[in-house]
Structures are given as C-alpha cells and as structure tokens.
Write an enzyme that holds these catalytic residues in place. Structure first.
Site, mmCIF file in Angstrom:
data_model
loop_
_atom_site.group_PDB
_atom_site.id
_atom_site.type_symbol
_atom_site.label_atom_id
_atom_site.label_comp_id
_atom_site.label_asym_id
_atom_site.label_seq_id
_atom_site.Cartn_x
_atom_site.Cartn_y
_atom_site.Cartn_z
ATOM 1 N N LYS A 143 0.875 -1.182 0.000
ATOM 2 C CA LYS A 143 0.000 0.000 0.000
ATOM 3 C C LYS A 143 0.901 1.217 0.000
ATOM 4 O O LYS A 143 1.782 1.341 0.866
ATOM 5 C CB LYS A 143 -0.870 0.030 1.250
ATOM 6 C CG LYS A 143 -2.182 -0.684 1.111
ATOM 7 C CD LYS A 143 -3.070 -0.334 2.285
ATOM 8 C CE LYS A 143 -4.356 -1.104 2.234
ATOM 9 N NZ LYS A 143 -5.183 -0.882 3.444
ATOM 10 N N ASN A 243 -7.172 -3.005 8.834
ATOM 11 C CA ASN A 243 -7.501 -1.610 9.160
ATOM 12 C C ASN A 243 -8.177 -1.481 10.530
ATOM 13 O O ASN A 243 -8.754 -0.438 10.847
ATOM 14 C CB ASN A 243 -8.431 -1.007 8.095
ATOM 15 C CG ASN A 243 -7.793 -1.015 6.724
ATOM 16 O OD1 ASN A 243 -6.566 -1.011 6.618
ATOM 17 N ND2 ASN A 243 -8.603 -1.061 5.672
HETATM 18 P P1 NAD Z 1 7.553 8.116 10.280
HETATM 19 O O1 NAD Z 1 7.950 7.545 8.992
HETATM 20 O O2 NAD Z 1 7.115 9.525 10.331
HETATM 21 O O3 NAD Z 1 8.764 7.925 11.291
HETATM 22 C C1 NAD Z 1 8.616 8.393 12.591
HETATM 23 C C2 NAD Z 1 9.780 9.320 13.007
HETATM 24 O O4 NAD Z 1 10.935 8.517 13.300
HETATM 25 C C3 NAD Z 1 10.213 10.297 11.935
HETATM 26 O O5 NAD Z 1 10.557 11.508 12.526
HETATM 27 C C4 NAD Z 1 11.439 9.632 11.344
HETATM 28 O O6 NAD Z 1 12.339 10.539 10.743
HETATM 29 C C5 NAD Z 1 12.068 9.004 12.565
HETATM 30 N N1 NAD Z 1 12.904 7.850 12.313
HETATM 31 C C6 NAD Z 1 12.707 6.883 11.387
HETATM 32 N N2 NAD Z 1 13.607 5.910 11.562
HETATM 33 C C7 NAD Z 1 14.407 6.286 12.578
HETATM 34 C C8 NAD Z 1 15.494 5.684 13.238
HETATM 35 N N3 NAD Z 1 15.953 4.482 12.896
HETATM 36 N N4 NAD Z 1 16.067 6.345 14.271
HETATM 37 C C9 NAD Z 1 15.592 7.550 14.670
HETATM 38 N N5 NAD Z 1 14.535 8.161 14.105
HETATM 39 C C10 NAD Z 1 13.946 7.523 13.066
HETATM 40 O O7 NAD Z 1 6.389 7.263 10.973
HETATM 41 P P2 NAD Z 1 6.095 5.696 11.062
HETATM 42 O O8 NAD Z 1 5.448 5.518 12.362
HETATM 43 O O9 NAD Z 1 7.266 4.868 10.726
HETATM 44 O O10 NAD Z 1 5.028 5.469 9.896
HETATM 45 C C11 NAD Z 1 3.764 6.077 9.936
HETATM 46 C C12 NAD Z 1 3.234 6.165 8.518
HETATM 47 O O11 NAD Z 1 3.099 4.866 7.963
HETATM 48 C C13 NAD Z 1 1.876 6.820 8.426
HETATM 49 O O12 NAD Z 1 1.888 7.773 7.398
HETATM 50 C C14 NAD Z 1 0.954 5.672 8.077
HETATM 51 O O13 NAD Z 1 -0.150 6.085 7.324
HETATM 52 C C15 NAD Z 1 1.861 4.764 7.316
HETATM 53 N N6 NAD Z 1 1.449 3.350 7.317
HETATM 54 C C16 NAD Z 1 1.375 2.711 6.143
HETATM 55 C C17 NAD Z 1 1.036 1.372 6.110
HETATM 56 C C18 NAD Z 1 1.015 0.633 4.799
HETATM 57 O O14 NAD Z 1 0.563 -0.504 4.774
HETATM 58 N N7 NAD Z 1 1.512 1.216 3.739
HETATM 59 C C19 NAD Z 1 0.761 0.686 7.306
HETATM 60 C C20 NAD Z 1 0.857 1.376 8.501
HETATM 61 C C21 NAD Z 1 1.205 2.723 8.498
HETATM 62 N N1 GLY Z 2 -2.115 -1.290 7.078
HETATM 63 C C1 GLY Z 2 -3.230 -1.908 6.431
HETATM 64 C C2 GLY Z 2 -2.884 -2.631 5.184
HETATM 65 O O1 GLY Z 2 -1.739 -2.706 4.775
HETATM 66 O O2 GLY Z 2 -3.761 -3.160 4.547
#
Ligand code: NAD
Ligand code: GLY
Length: 370
Positions: A143, A243
C-alpha cells in the site's frame, strides 16, 4: 537472520529480518536487478543519523547511487513532497531501469512507493524500513499513498516492493515514543488474527531492546500480514481487517492535524474504541474485552481533539461533505485473535458509541469544547 516470502503472481518478494544484515544482503539483491541507477529516498533525520549509509554500501559494490532527501514528518506526506521526488528523478535522468529505495519509516516508505508506482508508469522499489512500525507493518503489502488535507492516505496505489530488508540495528536510534507506536501495530496483528502473537508480545517488554524477541515478533507480524495480502492484495475482503482501529485512528490524525500524533498512537486509541464497540454490541466476550482494555490502557497515548460534532464526525469518516451514503465497513472483534468486517455500519451509531467512549475514557480521548 529470518526470511519470509510474500507470494503473489509475478510479484513475489523476500523479506529478510535480522541484526546487521543490510551490508551483506542489499548489494546481492540490487546487483541482480539489472539497474543503471539507484535512487535512495530518505528524510533529513535519517540522512543526519546515518549519513550516506545505504549509498556507501551500494557504491562499494560498484552500483551508481543518488540520494533524494525530503523533509521529515507526516505533515510532509503530501503531493508537494511527492513532486519533489519526481523533480529529483527528472534531474538525475531516471528511467524505467532506475530502482528506488525507501530508507525510512512508514512516511518515506509510502511516499517512495507511490513515486515508484507512478513515475514513468512504474519503476521497481525496495523497502529498507527504519521504524518498528515500518518493520511490522508498512513495509510489507504494497500500500503506497500520500495524504489529502481532508483524508489520510486518500491518494495512492498498490505497488509491491521487490524486496524488504528489515535491519534491526536501526531501532537503536528510535525514541521510546516511536517504539511504542510500532508496538501498537504489532499488537494489532495479534489482536485481529493471532492470539498467540498477542500473548507472546505481551510477555516481553519492549525496552531495553531484545533483538531475539524482536526478530521473532517482527517475523510473526510480517507473516500474518503477508498471508492476508496473498489472499487479498487489493483489499476487496479480508485485507480490510488490517484496518482495525483505523476508522477512528485516521480521523484522529486528520482532525488533530497531521504530525500531532504518531500513526500508531492514533490507531491505538482507534483499536481501543473498536474493541469497546465490539464488546458493547455483544460481539466480543467480556473476558477478552477486559484483557484488551487493561493491556492497551497501559500503553496508549492520550489524545486531545479540536471540537467535533456529529456532522463533522460523519464528514471525516466518509471523507466527503456531500456523501450520500451513511455507512462504513467497520472492523470489529469476535474474540482475541479473531476479527470481522461489519459491513454498512451506520456512522450515526458509531458517533453515539464515540460519545459514550469519550465520556467513559476521558483519559484517552478529550474533545475540546467550542
Ligand atoms: P515516520 O515515517 O514519520 O517515522 C517516525 C519518526 O521517526 C520520523 O521523525 C522519522 O524521521 C524518525 N525515524 C525513522 N527511523 C528512525 C530511526 N531508525 N532512528 C531515529 N529516528 C527515526 O512514521 P512511522 O510511524 O514509521 O510510519 C507512519 C506512517 O506509515 C503513516 O503515514 C501511516 O499512514 C503509514 N502506514 C502505512 C502502512 C502501509 O501498509 N503502507 C501501514 C501502517 C502505516
Ligand atoms: N495497514 C493496512 C494494510 O496494509 O492493509
């Protein structure tokens, strides 16, 4: 190291999980891809923490690399930032043989994946996730998306990666807050599909980091997600159960303002709400509700939302002011480890439950008065 395969017709890929594996695994995979240029998409935080880390591993194997460094934060997960990736790809004369690498958390993974899905109608990409959330969830399943001001992840595409390298050492620089947000998505996979994973995760503390535990927990989490994606890649059915917690979670992220709460924090409160509704509507048995409630309430982040009334709630859940329909598919629990899709759930009924929920648990959701 542990390896898992996601099997999809013509699009199968491996997920490697382990400590200190990137250096040995990544060049071998990339060298097999017949690419003339690799573009590493990352953000400023990771670029400062790990300067040229991925680039130098690849360059040591004679691979040509360029790095596209974006601003950091959910508030930048939008079309403007996506355009910056396209501008960069044009500047370096990228073409269909260019390989993208997403080096970052879920925000970078979703944006780089969407760029890969759309640039010259599709180029290959690899995920090197660096947060726990991206390890257990967002790097797997294809996704990809950016946010619209009115709705999370509303502009996107399905595009599977060529390979996912889950390097555990990146977790050493992650804050406790970020770790906790990822832990919630890990728990989610247990709560909705695998009680044994819930038990396993619950019996270990997250800090100090225990890499043996993490390798096993991430493997099991990715395996659950991988099996669901194999059955329903484009979410026509069972994939929607992933979800769980996202109906309210996405509303929280959008309404509070992107970046105010972490995705995992918003989804955590959304999961608590969905479990509450499941119990109130006599789907979830009392014992499991009590267990979920007592565990989640120890790890949730309190959420404070700007004023919210029924019509705004409805508009945000349906992503549309003028929507004619009145219902959503809401993910609920039958028991710990078993979820289902409640089709055509009335938004009005969810609003009633949400009001009740916020009155009963003001320590987790506070709605500002006008
Ligand atoms: P993010 O990518 O914003 O990372 C969180 C923070 O951690 C950022 O400030 C980043 O720079 C920092 N960071 C990343 N790696 C680091 C490391 N190793 N050391 C220190 N800092 C680090 O947030 P997230 O929680 O990783 O991801 C959230 C996003 O993922 C949302 O936009 C959500 O919609 C999406 N998401 C997508 C799916 C999918 O299936 N595609 C599933 C769940 C969430
Ligand atoms: N995070 C929900 C999905 O990948 O379908």
């Amino acid at each position: 190291m542990k390896t898992l395969q996601v099997k999809l017709p013509g699009r199968s890929y491996n997920i490697d999980i382990g400590l200190n594996i990137l250096q040995t695994q990544l060049p071998n995979v990339v060298l097999k891809k017949n690419t003339d240029l690799v573009v590493v998409v990352t953000n400023e935080t990771l670029h400062n923490l790990y300067p040229d880390h991925v680039s130098s591993i690849l360059e040591d194997s004679g691979i040509r690399v360029a790095a596209c460094v974006l601003p950091d934060g959910e508030q930048y997960k939008n079309l403007d930032t996506l355009s910056q990736i396209f501008d960069f790809l044009m500047e370096v004369s990228a073409n269909r043989k260019t390989l993208l690498i997403a080096f970052g958390g879920g925000v970078i993974g979703d944006m780089a994946g969407f760029a890969a899905a759309t640039f010259v109608r599709g180029i290959p990409y690899i995920q090197i996730p660096t947060t726990l959330l991206a390890h257990v969830d967002s790097s797997v399943g294809g996704k990809t998306a950016v946010n619209h001001p009115l709705g999370k992840n509303t502009i996107g595409a399905f595009k599977q990666p060529e390979y996912v390298c889950i390097e555990l050492s990146f977790l050493k620089t992650l804050s406790s807050r970020e770790l906790n947000a990822g832990y919630i998505e890990l728990l989610k996979h247990g709560i909705i599909h695998d009680k044994k994973l819930f038990d396993f995760v619950q019996s270990h503390s997250l800090e100090p980091l225990d890499f043996e535990f993490l390798e096993e927990a991430i493997l099991r989490s990715c395996a659950i997600k991988g099996r669901v994606v194999e059955k329903d890649e484009t979410e026509t059915g069972i994939r929607a159960t992933l979800n769980f917690g996202h109906t309210l979670g996405h509303l929280i992220e959008t309404h509070a303002g992107y970046g105010k709460y972490l995705h995992g924090e918003a989804v955590g409160v959304g999961m608590f709400f969905a479990a509450f509704v499941s119990w109130r509507w006599n789907e979830l048995v009392e014992d499991d509700w009590t267990r979920i409630k007592s565990y989640l309430s120890q790890i949730l982040t309190p959420i404070k939302l700007p004023p919210l009334d029924q019509s705004l709630f409805r508009e945000m859940i349906l992503h549309d002011k003028k929507a004619q329909k009145q219902s959503v598919n809401f993910i609920m629990l039958r028991k710990l480890g078993e979820s289902f899709i409640r089709k055509e759930t009335s938004v009005e009924m969810l609003w009633k439950e949400f009001k009740e929920f916020s009155e009963k648990f003001p320590e987790f959701v506070e709605i500002e008065r006008r």
